[in-house]
Design a protein around this motif. Structure first.
Motif, short mmCIF file in Angstrom:
data_model
loop_
_atom_site.label_atom_id
_atom_site.label_comp_id
_atom_site.label_asym_id
_atom_site.label_seq_id
_atom_site.Cartn_x
_atom_site.Cartn_y
_atom_site.Cartn_z
N TRP A 228 0.84 -1.19 0.00
CA TRP A 228 0.00 0.00 0.00
C TRP A 228 0.88 1.25 0.00
N LEU A 229 0.59 2.17 -0.90
CA LEU A 229 1.34 3.42 -0.99
C LEU A 229 0.34 4.57 -0.97
N GLU A 230 0.57 5.54 -0.09
CA GLU A 230 -0.40 6.63 0.04
C GLU A 230 -0.12 7.77 -0.92
N SER A 231 1.10 8.17 -1.01
CA SER A 231 1.43 9.29 -1.88
C SER A 231 2.80 9.08 -2.49
N LEU A 232 2.93 9.50 -3.73
CA LEU A 232 4.18 9.37 -4.46
C LEU A 232 4.47 10.67 -5.18
N THR A 233 5.73 10.96 -5.39
CA THR A 233 6.08 12.06 -6.28
C THR A 233 5.71 11.64 -7.70
N ASP A 234 5.66 12.59 -8.61
CA ASP A 234 5.38 12.25 -10.01
C ASP A 234 6.38 11.23 -10.52
N GLU A 235 7.64 11.42 -10.17
CA GLU A 235 8.67 10.49 -10.64
C GLU A 235 8.50 9.12 -9.98
N GLY A 236 8.08 9.12 -8.71
CA GLY A 236 7.84 7.86 -8.03
C GLY A 236 6.73 7.06 -8.70
N LEU A 237 5.66 7.75 -9.10
CA LEU A 237 4.56 7.07 -9.79
C LEU A 237 5.00 6.58 -11.16
N ARG A 238 5.80 7.39 -11.84
CA ARG A 238 6.30 6.96 -13.16
C ARG A 238 7.15 5.70 -13.03
N ASN A 239 7.98 5.65 -12.01
CA ASN A 239 8.81 4.46 -11.80
C ASN A 239 7.96 3.22 -11.52
N LEU A 240 6.86 3.42 -10.80
CA LEU A 240 5.96 2.30 -10.51
C LEU A 240 5.29 1.81 -11.79
N TYR A 241 4.87 2.75 -12.64
CA TYR A 241 4.31 2.36 -13.95
C TYR A 241 5.35 1.59 -14.78
N ARG A 242 6.60 2.06 -14.72
CA ARG A 242 7.64 1.44 -15.54
C ARG A 242 7.87 -0.02 -15.17
N LYS A 243 7.82 -0.33 -13.88
CA LYS A 243 8.15 -1.69 -13.47
C LYS A 243 6.92 -2.60 -13.37
N SER A 244 5.71 -2.02 -13.46
CA SER A 244 4.49 -2.83 -13.41
C SER A 244 4.19 -3.43 -14.77
N HIS A 245 3.45 -4.54 -14.77
CA HIS A 245 3.10 -5.22 -16.01
C HIS A 245 1.61 -5.12 -16.34
N ILE A 246 0.77 -5.19 -15.29
CA ILE A 246 -0.68 -5.24 -15.50
C ILE A 246 -1.32 -4.17 -14.62
N TYR A 247 -2.13 -3.33 -15.25
CA TYR A 247 -2.83 -2.27 -14.52
C TYR A 247 -4.29 -2.68 -14.38
N VAL A 248 -4.72 -2.91 -13.15
CA VAL A 248 -6.08 -3.38 -12.88
C VAL A 248 -6.90 -2.18 -12.43
#
Length: 350
Positions: A228-248
């Motif tokens: 669980w993540l409450e808040s991320l910087t824009d770059e933090g969210l981008r990094n999460l998108y980069r390493k994720s495979h499936i967006y539910v």
């Protein structure tokens, strides 16, 4: 250079405007300052929503439409967010649904509401009406949109998001992601049930980004296998998108769904529920998956995601298709900017 100012009644909290200001058409200057218009703090956003709900609920069924007076200034035209203007300057307005020109849904489709909107749509200085999708276009009552003077103003221009160069993902472990400002309205309960099913079958990582105020301690304890993540910087969210495979993302309350485009731009395979304009955004089984909403919805989500987890080549294929749709297709910055510049040039020409 064409000087444009974007106007709205409240905060420009949609990613539509963030990406408009960050990636303007060539030869266009937006006079807005991003830090003055975009809400980036979840706490600020939630406070803003509470005030907004109080105001809207007090208005009820009164046919009060969104309009304001703006002073003439050193600019060429205004671009408004579902807002009418009193101005001697030309302007265009974008919208994701017809009723959003009013404060509540009911009066938009009442007899008096439709009479008011029809007159406002015909304002001389209102040069173009820009629905985000054809689904939004079709929410306009037929007797209004078929009026010749209104029909010639209607131009669908899809929103856009940027896309980095495509990079093959690391498949050391499959990662699932769900991002939502409003956890339950966007389908958080469905996501939890699906993630629970998948956790019993596979050794995978699951991430949820949402304000913790929506989530009880009981839920956090029960679903402690989720990160669980409450808040991320824009770059933090981008990094999460980069390493994720499936967006539910069920996205039940959306009339568009910008996180779908953002996830696709990073090559995520989006699995989402049937909803408003969803089939304009995703080509089912080519750029993502659309799940029918019925009693078997949870099972269908689980089965589709399982088929992806068990076939990384399928993930790679859909991932590349999704990225291409954002980079080069109808949601690309280039296509949006070309259309918008033509609209702006035409608006100030006459």
């Amino acid at each position: 250079m064409i000087k444009v100012r974007v106007e709205s009644l409240g905060k420009l909290d949609s990613s539509y405007y963030k990406y408009l200001f960050l990636y303007p058409p060539d030869g266009v200057i937006y006079l807005n300052k991003i830090k003055d218009t975009l809400i980036t703090s979840s706490r600020k956003f939630i406070s803003y929503l509470k005030v907004k709900r109080i105001i809207y609920s007090s208005i009820g069924r009164f046919p009060i439409f969104k309009i304001r007076k703006v002073s003439s200034s050193d600019l060429d035209l205004y671009h408004t967010s579902h807002l009418f203007l009193f101005t001697d300057k030309p302007y265009v307005t974008d919208f994701e649904h017809y009723y959003i020109f009013f404060f509540t849904h009911y009066p938009a489709y009442s007899g008096i509401g439709k009479i008011i909107i029809k007159k406002l749509f015909k304002q001389k200085n209102l040069k173009y009406l820009l629905p985000w999708t054809y689904e939004a276009y079709n929410t306009i009552p037929e007797e209004i949109r078929k009026d010749p003077k209104i029909r010639e103003k209607l131009k669908v221009i899809y929103p856009a998001v940027p896309a980095e160069e495509y990079v093959d993902k690391d498949f050391d472990k499959i990662r699932l992601l769900f991002v939502a400002r409003y956890f339950y309205a966007k389908g958080g309960s469905t996501v939890l049930k699906v993630f629970e099913n998948l956790n019993k079958r596979y050794d995978i990582e699951m991430f949820i980004v949402t304000p913790k105020k929506w989530i009880s301690d009981k839920i956090l304890k029960k679903y402690n296998f989720i990160k669980w993540l409450e808040s991320l910087t824009d770059e933090g969210l981008r990094n999460l998108y980069r390493k994720s495979h499936i967006y539910v993302y069920p996205g039940y309350s959306d009339s568009f769904g910008f996180t779908i485009l953002e996830a696709m731009s990073y090559g995520n395979v989006v699995v989402t529920s049937e909803g408003f304009a969803r089939r304009e955004i995703i080509e089912n089984e080519k750029t993502g998956y659309i799940i029918k909403r019925d009693k078997d919805e949870i099972k269908k989500y689980t089965d589709v995601i399982s088929s992806l987890i068990e076939n990384t080549n399928l993930i790679k294929e859909i991932s590349l298709n999704a990225w291409k749709e954002i980079k080069y297709g109808k949601f690309s910055i280039g296509n949006r900017n070309k259309s918008l510049k033509e609209i702006y040039e035409s608006s100030i020409k006459y």
